[in-house]
Design a protein around this motif. Structure first.
Motif, PDB file in Angstrom:
ATOM      1  N   VAL A  84       3.841 -30.262 -36.856  1.00  0.00           N
ATOM      2  CA  VAL A  84       2.950 -29.606 -35.893  1.00  0.00           C
ATOM      3  C   VAL A  84       3.747 -29.119 -34.688  1.00  0.00           C
ATOM      4  CG1 VAL A  84       1.064 -30.024 -34.269  1.00  0.00           C
ATOM      5  CG2 VAL A  84       0.866 -30.792 -36.632  1.00  0.00           C
ATOM      6  N   TRP A  93       4.133 -25.248 -33.665  1.00  0.00           N
ATOM      7  CA  TRP A  93       3.741 -24.824 -32.323  1.00  0.00           C
ATOM      8  C   TRP A  93       4.882 -24.060 -31.642  1.00  0.00           C
ATOM      9  CZ3 TRP A  93       5.701 -26.224 -27.503  1.00  0.00           C
ATOM     10  CH2 TRP A  93       4.961 -25.759 -26.417  1.00  0.00           C
ATOM     11  N   TRP A 128       5.172 -20.651 -33.258  1.00  0.00           N
ATOM     12  CA  TRP A 128       4.017 -19.832 -32.894  1.00  0.00           C
ATOM     13  C   TRP A 128       4.103 -19.335 -31.458  1.00  0.00           C
ATOM     14  CZ3 TRP A 128      -0.547 -21.180 -29.949  1.00  0.00           C
ATOM     15  CH2 TRP A 128      -1.551 -20.208 -30.037  1.00  0.00           C
ATOM     16  N   ARG A 129       4.681 -20.141 -30.568  1.00  0.00           N
ATOM     17  CA  ARG A 129       4.811 -19.760 -29.165  1.00  0.00           C
ATOM     18  C   ARG A 129       6.021 -18.877 -28.894  1.00  0.00           C
ATOM     19  NH1 ARG A 129       1.008 -20.533 -25.387  1.00  0.00           N
ATOM     20  NH2 ARG A 129       2.646 -20.927 -23.917  1.00  0.00           N
TER      21      ARG A 129
END
Length: 45
Positions: free
Chosen positions: A20, A24, A27-28
């Motif tokens: 995760v 994250w 994705w950022r």
């Protein structure tokens, strides 16, 4: 033998937390321009 009932779920939870966190970060956009951050230090505003 009882310790396996604790360690196996704990390792699965830890692996999911790492996945995760990695998802994250991707994705950022943490890994999109690695060179730009290095150049930003060398060239002040």
């Amino acid at each position: 033998m009882d310790i396996l009932f604790v360690l196996v779920p704990l390792s699965v939870v830890l692996a999911l937390a790492i996945l995760v966190a990695l998802a994250w970060a991707v994705w950022r956009g943490q890994f999109e321009s690695v060179d730009a951050e290095g150049e930003r230090i060398l060239h002040p505003d």
